[in-house]
Design a protein around this motif. Structure first.
Motif, PDB file in Angstrom:
ATOM      1  N   LEU A  15     -19.550  26.132   4.339  1.00 53.17           N
ATOM      2  CA  LEU A  15     -19.475  24.974   3.446  1.00 53.17           C
ATOM      3  C   LEU A  15     -20.657  24.031   3.633  1.00 53.17           C
ATOM      4  CD1 LEU A  15     -15.669  24.153   3.428  1.00 53.17           C
ATOM      5  CD2 LEU A  15     -17.058  25.099   1.568  1.00 53.17           C
ATOM      6  N   ASP A  16     -21.209  23.982   4.828  1.00 57.33           N
ATOM      7  CA  ASP A  16     -22.408  23.170   5.042  1.00 57.33           C
ATOM      8  C   ASP A  16     -23.545  23.642   4.133  1.00 57.33           C
ATOM      9  OD1 ASP A  16     -21.289  21.541   6.987  1.00 57.33           O
ATOM     10  OD2 ASP A  16     -22.094  22.699   8.656  1.00 57.33           O
ATOM     11  N   ILE A  17     -23.549  24.916   3.782  1.00 54.74           N
ATOM     12  CA  ILE A  17     -24.618  25.483   2.961  1.00 54.74           C
ATOM     13  C   ILE A  17     -24.243  25.486   1.478  1.00 54.74           C
ATOM     14  CG2 ILE A  17     -25.976  27.566   2.492  1.00 54.74           C
ATOM     15  CD1 ILE A  17     -25.495  28.256   5.531  1.00 54.74           C
ATOM     16  N   ILE A  18     -23.053  25.951   1.145  1.00 54.96           N
ATOM     17  CA  ILE A  18     -22.711  26.147  -0.269  1.00 54.96           C
ATOM     18  C   ILE A  18     -21.624  25.212  -0.775  1.00 54.96           C
ATOM     19  CG2 ILE A  18     -23.405  28.569  -0.201  1.00 54.96           C
ATOM     20  CD1 ILE A  18     -20.370  29.264  -0.321  1.00 54.96           C
ATOM     21  N   GLY A  19     -21.177  24.275   0.036  1.00 56.99           N
ATOM     22  CA  GLY A  19     -20.023  23.456  -0.332  1.00 56.99           C
ATOM     23  C   GLY A  19     -20.311  22.206  -1.134  1.00 56.99           C
ATOM     24  N   GLU A  20     -21.581  21.880  -1.368  1.00 52.63           N
ATOM     25  CA  GLU A  20     -21.858  20.677  -2.143  1.00 52.63           C
ATOM     26  C   GLU A  20     -21.696  20.949  -3.639  1.00 52.63           C
ATOM     27  OE1 GLU A  20     -24.763  17.708  -0.342  1.00 52.63           O
ATOM     28  OE2 GLU A  20     -25.680  19.654   0.105  1.00 52.63           O
ATOM     29  N   ARG A  21     -21.356  19.912  -4.356  1.00 49.98           N
ATOM     30  CA  ARG A  21     -21.163  20.032  -5.796  1.00 49.98           C
ATOM     31  C   ARG A  21     -22.417  20.605  -6.445  1.00 49.98           C
ATOM     32  NH1 ARG A  21     -19.026  15.289  -9.817  1.00 49.98           N
ATOM     33  NH2 ARG A  21     -18.634  16.667 -11.558  1.00 49.98           N
ATOM     34  N   TRP A  22     -22.253  21.510  -7.364  1.00 50.54           N
ATOM     35  CA  TRP A  22     -23.258  22.196  -8.169  1.00 50.54           C
ATOM     36  C   TRP A  22     -23.854  23.425  -7.486  1.00 50.54           C
ATOM     37  CZ3 TRP A  22     -22.221  20.550 -12.686  1.00 50.54           C
ATOM     38  CH2 TRP A  22     -21.932  19.197 -12.908  1.00 50.54           C
ATOM     39  N   THR A  23     -23.761  23.534  -6.169  1.00 52.32           N
ATOM     40  CA  THR A  23     -24.386  24.656  -5.472  1.00 52.32           C
ATOM     41  C   THR A  23     -23.799  25.991  -5.915  1.00 52.32           C
ATOM     42  OG1 THR A  23     -24.843  23.248  -3.571  1.00 52.32           O
ATOM     43  CG2 THR A  23     -24.930  25.616  -3.197  1.00 52.32           C
TER      44      THR A  23
END
Length: 125
Positions: A15-23
């Motif tokens: 989630l640190d890599i892909i968990g932000e909005r829009w990713t």
């Protein structure tokens, strides 16, 4: 999203890599349509500020999920594509798509292969 949610947990590290909005939607476009220019991503993600797209791409590049290749020096223009590490996220994205189709309201997702709409819903898998 703050970094290093829990360095002992692989889900938190992911989630640190892909968990932000829009990713996830950037990844979706790269899976569905293949390598994309920044403008392609911006057109697909209407309403997202360019600096947000840039920040998400940078995070994905830093993690080795997306690569950047310049195709023009003047002005500098790049194309973004999934790396082997990025391609390994396909089962997770397909699971999110399937869950959304089962448990959220709305039409089924269009099926695309090699950037073209296809008939069979199983062809992408």
């Amino acid at each position: 999203m703050s970094k290093a949610l829990d360095p002992k947990c692989p889900v938190a590290r992911t989630l640190d890599i892909i968990g932000e909005r829009w990713t996830i939607l950037i990844l979706r476009d790269l899976f569905l349509f293949g390598p994309r220019r920044f403008q392609d991503l911006q057109n697909s993600l209407s309403g997202v500020a360019p600096n947000t797209i840039s920040a998400r791409i940078k995070t994905l590049m830093d993690a080795g999920v997306v690569s950047r290749e310049l195709y023009s020096d003047h002005p500098p223009r790049a194309i973004y594509s999934l790396t082997e590490r990025g391609l390994a996220l396909k089962p997770a994205l397909l699971a999110l798509r399937d869950w959304g189709e089962m448990y959220t309201n709305g039409p089924p997702a269009p099926r695309v292969k090699d950037g073209k709409l296809i008939e069979s819903p199983l062809s992408v898998d």
